[in-house]
Each structure stands twice: as structure tokens, then as C-alpha cells.
Design a protein around this motif. Sequence first.
Motif, PDB file in Angstrom:
ATOM      1  N   LEU A 196      36.538  42.261   2.462  1.00 49.57           N
ATOM      2  CA  LEU A 196      36.985  43.367   3.323  1.00 49.57           C
ATOM      3  C   LEU A 196      37.546  42.838   4.641  1.00 49.57           C
ATOM      4  O   LEU A 196      38.510  43.382   5.180  1.00 49.57           O
ATOM      5  CB  LEU A 196      35.814  44.316   3.615  1.00 49.57           C
ATOM      6  N   ALA A 197      36.955  41.785   5.157  1.00 46.81           N
ATOM      7  CA  ALA A 197      37.387  41.268   6.461  1.00 46.81           C
ATOM      8  C   ALA A 197      38.683  40.467   6.358  1.00 46.81           C
ATOM      9  O   ALA A 197      39.574  40.614   7.190  1.00 46.81           O
ATOM     10  CB  ALA A 197      36.289  40.395   7.058  1.00 46.81           C
ATOM     11  N   ALA A 220      26.500  38.486   6.810  1.00 51.28           N
ATOM     12  CA  ALA A 220      27.960  38.389   6.619  1.00 51.28           C
ATOM     13  C   ALA A 220      28.673  39.272   7.631  1.00 51.28           C
ATOM     14  O   ALA A 220      29.695  38.877   8.215  1.00 51.28           O
ATOM     15  CB  ALA A 220      28.321  38.795   5.194  1.00 51.28           C
ATOM     16  N   LYS A 221      28.145  40.466   7.866  1.00 50.62           N
ATOM     17  CA  LYS A 221      28.772  41.343   8.872  1.00 50.62           C
ATOM     18  C   LYS A 221      28.746  40.667  10.235  1.00 50.62           C
ATOM     19  O   LYS A 221      29.728  40.699  10.973  1.00 50.62           O
ATOM     20  CB  LYS A 221      28.053  42.692   8.919  1.00 50.62           C
ATOM     21  N   ARG A 227      36.787  39.283  13.742  1.00 49.57           N
ATOM     22  CA  ARG A 227      37.944  39.443  12.855  1.00 49.57           C
ATOM     23  C   ARG A 227      38.135  40.941  12.585  1.00 49.57           C
ATOM     24  O   ARG A 227      39.230  41.473  12.561  1.00 49.57           O
ATOM     25  CB  ARG A 227      37.659  38.690  11.550  1.00 49.57           C
ATOM     26  N   VAL A 228      37.009  41.620  12.351  1.00 45.62           N
ATOM     27  CA  VAL A 228      36.979  43.080  12.164  1.00 45.62           C
ATOM     28  C   VAL A 228      35.878  43.635  13.054  1.00 45.62           C
ATOM     29  O   VAL A 228      35.021  42.882  13.516  1.00 45.62           O
ATOM     30  CB  VAL A 228      36.645  43.473  10.701  1.00 45.62           C
ATOM     31  N   GLY A 229      35.876  44.935  13.238  1.00 43.49           N
ATOM     32  CA  GLY A 229      34.754  45.578  13.918  1.00 43.49           C
ATOM     33  C   GLY A 229      33.643  45.819  12.906  1.00 43.49           C
ATOM     34  O   GLY A 229      33.880  45.879  11.697  1.00 43.49           O
ATOM     35  N   ILE A 230      32.432  45.926  13.394  1.00 45.29           N
ATOM     36  CA  ILE A 230      31.323  46.324  12.523  1.00 45.29           C
ATOM     37  C   ILE A 230      30.518  47.409  13.244  1.00 45.29           C
ATOM     38  O   ILE A 230      30.642  47.577  14.450  1.00 45.29           O
ATOM     39  CB  ILE A 230      30.379  45.146  12.154  1.00 45.29           C
ATOM     40  N   ASP A 231      29.720  48.130  12.447  1.00 41.96           N
ATOM     41  CA  ASP A 231      28.762  49.043  13.085  1.00 41.96           C
ATOM     42  C   ASP A 231      27.558  48.185  13.481  1.00 41.96           C
ATOM     43  O   ASP A 231      27.690  46.979  13.653  1.00 41.96           O
ATOM     44  CB  ASP A 231      28.399  50.202  12.131  1.00 41.96           C
ATOM     45  N   SER A 232      26.390  48.759  13.571  1.00 44.02           N
ATOM     46  CA  SER A 232      25.223  47.947  13.905  1.00 44.02           C
ATOM     47  C   SER A 232      24.836  47.114  12.684  1.00 44.02           C
ATOM     48  O   SER A 232      25.372  47.302  11.595  1.00 44.02           O
ATOM     49  CB  SER A 232      24.068  48.861  14.289  1.00 44.02           C
ATOM     50  N   ILE A 233      23.888  46.200  12.883  1.00 42.43           N
ATOM     51  CA  ILE A 233      23.364  45.430  11.747  1.00 42.43           C
ATOM     52  C   ILE A 233      22.241  46.257  11.121  1.00 42.43           C
ATOM     53  O   ILE A 233      21.176  46.402  11.703  1.00 42.43           O
ATOM     54  CB  ILE A 233      22.802  44.067  12.214  1.00 42.43           C
TER      55      ILE A 233
END
Length: 431
Positions: A196-197, A220-221, A227-233
Motif C-alpha cells: 500500500l505504501a 510495518a505502519k 512515505r504515507v500517512g498513518i492513523d494511530s498504531i
Amino acid sequence: MRRLDTRDPGFEAGFAALLDMARDTTARVDGAVAEIIARVRAEGDAALLDLTARFDRWQPRDAAALRVTAGEIDAATASIPAALMAALDTAAARIETFHRAQMPADITVPDPAGLTLGMRWGAVDAAGLYVPGGKAAYPSSVLMNAIPARVAGVPRVAMVVPTPDGELNPLVLAAARRAGVTEVWRIGGAQAVAALAWGTASLAPVDKITGPGNAYVAEAKRQVFGRVGIDSIAGPSEVVVLADGAQDPARVAMDLLAQAEHDEAAQSILLTDSPALADAVPAAVEAALATLPRAAIAGESWRRHGAVILVRDWDEGAALTDRLAPEHLQIMTADPAALFARIRHAGAAFLGPWCPEALGDYVAGPNHVLPTGRTARFASGLSVFDFLKRTTWIAAEEAGLRATGPAAVALARAEGLEAHARSIAERIGMG
Ligand SMILES: NC(=O)c1ccc[n+]([C@@H]2O[C@H](COP(=O)([O-])OP(=O)(O)OC[C@H]3O[C@@H](n4cnc5c(N)ncnc54)[C@H](O)[C@@H]3O)[C@@H](O)[C@H]2O)c1
Ligand SMILES: N[C@H](CO)Cc1c[nH]c[nH+]1
Ligand SMILES: [Zn+2]
């Protein structure tokens, strides 16, 4: 399971060990995850095929087989019994209503100096949703990820979900259709997050990755962030139950086991001011375990990570809860709202003996993708805000530039940035 009492001299050491457990869920897999991400970046689809065979025990024929077809989604949706479809619909409608209420408004701020200032919200172009599927299938997590994305206005919503042993879960696919997912990919773990990233020949990269998963997914997130945004872990589940002596030990036990059955790494903690409840709950947990189909997972989670903490009073209980900053906080005391008001850090709270956390997992409306591993100290549950970003704007007429520009010119010259200064000064005849 640890039994702790705040009156014991060894309490702090025991409590510190509980905090470490929550902190340590992803660190041990960082090397393995880095290798997986590097392979997906270097080999693309070929790595996805190989890692899917290795970790999900399913050998896709080729890269095209990794994407679920519209025909497969139709057939899966048609196979769902009407009553289950109605339950899915109830959940989806309630989740949508809650998330619509979160949508923020743009702002325009008139400015006495003659500028106009504003802030505009906009959705990301493409979101990648991780739906866990290793040990259990999570149709509810499909709704919790996809509905906020669609409500926020994201046009491309690509969902990834592992299909262990090649088994596609029909309700997961029906939920994807109901929630407006635009692509479904049969990949999981760190390799799905990497795809996805970074994208592969088949799967176009996304801008933001959201969703819960096991330690490999969470790590991985963390590694693709930037490179990409993420929500929380959102890693292995946790619950802290605050219960007084009036509560039924069997109900408290089932609430603890409702998290424990997710994962051996899940953590369930009871905090109570009642020595009788502290004594009764462990036995009730063991009795209830014998009746559960996922007793092996729940039992291991409870024995390795579970805890019962006896506190002197709820001042102490509130302070310890803040240090744990749990994903889920269930409060069953005489005045749950008053106790909740004294606690600052939790992903989501469930107030009163009629509000088991499991209600929020499925149908209440707020999101069940929540920060774990003590990250609720600074992070929040998934919401429309995870799929939105802000652009601020400034509009100026000549009078506004004349009124505000001289201060900017002075500051620019103080920073030694003459081009900055002149781009303003020359417009307003300051030289
Ligand atoms: N916070 C939330 O909202 C929420 C919701 C649902 C589930 N959960 C949590 O999500 C987790 C789901 O975990 P899961 O394992 O069932 O599913 P998952 O989909 O997160 O993980 C499965 C994947 O892990 C990878 N994996 C497994 N073993 C590996 C290894 N040895 N090396 C490399 N990769 C490996 C594989 O790629 C596999 O496809 C649970 O901890 C559950 O508590 C959280
Ligand atoms: N309790 C999980 C979040 O930690 C969410 C979930 C999905 N299905 C059941 N429960
Ligand atoms: Zn749950």
C-alpha cells in the motif's frame, strides 16, 4: 495473570512490568518487518506472491489473483443470511451517523487589518485500509475503517485483508460492499502495508494507511510512516475494567475475556477497590474460559498479560488508569461519569454496567480502531479526521498588504532574507 495490590511494597515493580508489556508489542519484530518491506519494494508483486504463500499458507496463481473480483464480492454478499445482513446494515448505519456528525466545517476569519484568512478541509485521494484476518475475520473492522473514509469523501478506498489457507470470508466482502470499498486485495501482514505504501505493478500506492493488526502490521505502519500517512498504531487489543464491589464477577470476567480472546498478546486488566471482587474474578475467568471456543488464545492472553489490581480508592484507580492509557476503558462503579471525568487518557470509554465494550466493537457508532500500547496518551481512535487534511488560505487586497506588510518586511530583514522583504516592500513602495 498478575495479582497486584497498591499497598504492597513491590507494587511499583509489578506495575512497571505491566507497562513494559504494553510498550513492547512491536519492538521484537522490527528487523523481520524491515526485511519484508525491503523485499516488497525490490520485488513488488513477486514478493507478495511468495510472502502470501509463506505466511497465509495460500499460493495465488499470479498477481491478478490477489485482487478480489466484483463477481466474488457479489456471490459472497448474496450468500449472507438475511438476518446477518440486517445486523451488518444496523451497524453500518449507526457508524455512518456517528462519523457524519464528526465532519468539521471550513472556517473563514475576517481580519481587521484587511486580509481574509481561512482553513479548508479536503479528503486524501487514496486510502489503504488494513483489515486483520490472521486469527479471526473482522467484518466489523471493515465498516469501522471504510465508513469514515467514505464519509470524509475519499474517492479510492483500497482494502487489504489476509486470507489464511485461501479462505475468503464472505461477511468481510459483504461489509466491504456495504461500506463503499473500491478495491479488495487478499494480502496481509507487513507485506500488505508495504504494498500500500510503495505500490507494486498491480496495486497503486495510497496516501494514507489506517487500521488495526498484529505486531507485524503495527510495526510495518510505523516503518512506512513518512512515505504515507498513518492513523494511530492499533495493535493487540487491551482493556482496563474499573469495577467496584457491587459488580457481578462473572460479567467482569467475560468483559476481560472479550479482549483476551482476540490475541495471545492482548491485555486485560481489572482495577478494583473491592478485595472480594479481586478474589472472585480470577476464578470466574477460569470458569468462563472452559466455555469459550477460543479458550486457548484467551487463556494464554490472560495468563501471560492479564492482571488484577487492588487499589485503596478511586483516586489511586484513576491515576493508575492514566499511566496505563488503555485502548478501552470500561467503568462499572456507582458513578461512572464522575470517575471518567477524573481520567484523561483512554482510547474509548464505556460507562456503566450496561455498556460492555463489545457493544462499541460492533454497533454503538464510535470507532473501534483505537490507539493501543499506551499511545492513547497522545493519539485518538480512527475518525473522519484521519482521512482529511487542512489547507489554510490567505486573501489580500492592496490595503491589507499595506497594513500588514511593513511588519513582515522588518522581520524578513532581521532574518537576513532580502528577497522575502523586497517581494513585499516593492509592492507597497517601501523600497
Ligand atoms: N485495535 C483494533 O481496533 C482491532 C480490531 C480488530 C483486531 N485487532 C487486533 O488485530 C490483531 C489481528 O491479528 P491477526 O494475527 O489475527 O491478524 P493480522 O491480519 O493482523 O495478521 C496476520 C498477518 O500477520 C503476518 N504474520 C504472522 N506471523 C508472521 C511471522 N512470523 N512473520 C511475519 N509475518 C507474520 C502474516 O502476514 C499474516 O497475514 C489482533 O491483535 C487483534 O487484537 C485490533
Ligand atoms: N476489540 C477490537 C478492538 O480492539 C475490535 C473488534 C472487532 N471485532 C471484535 N472486536
Ligand atoms: Zn473486540
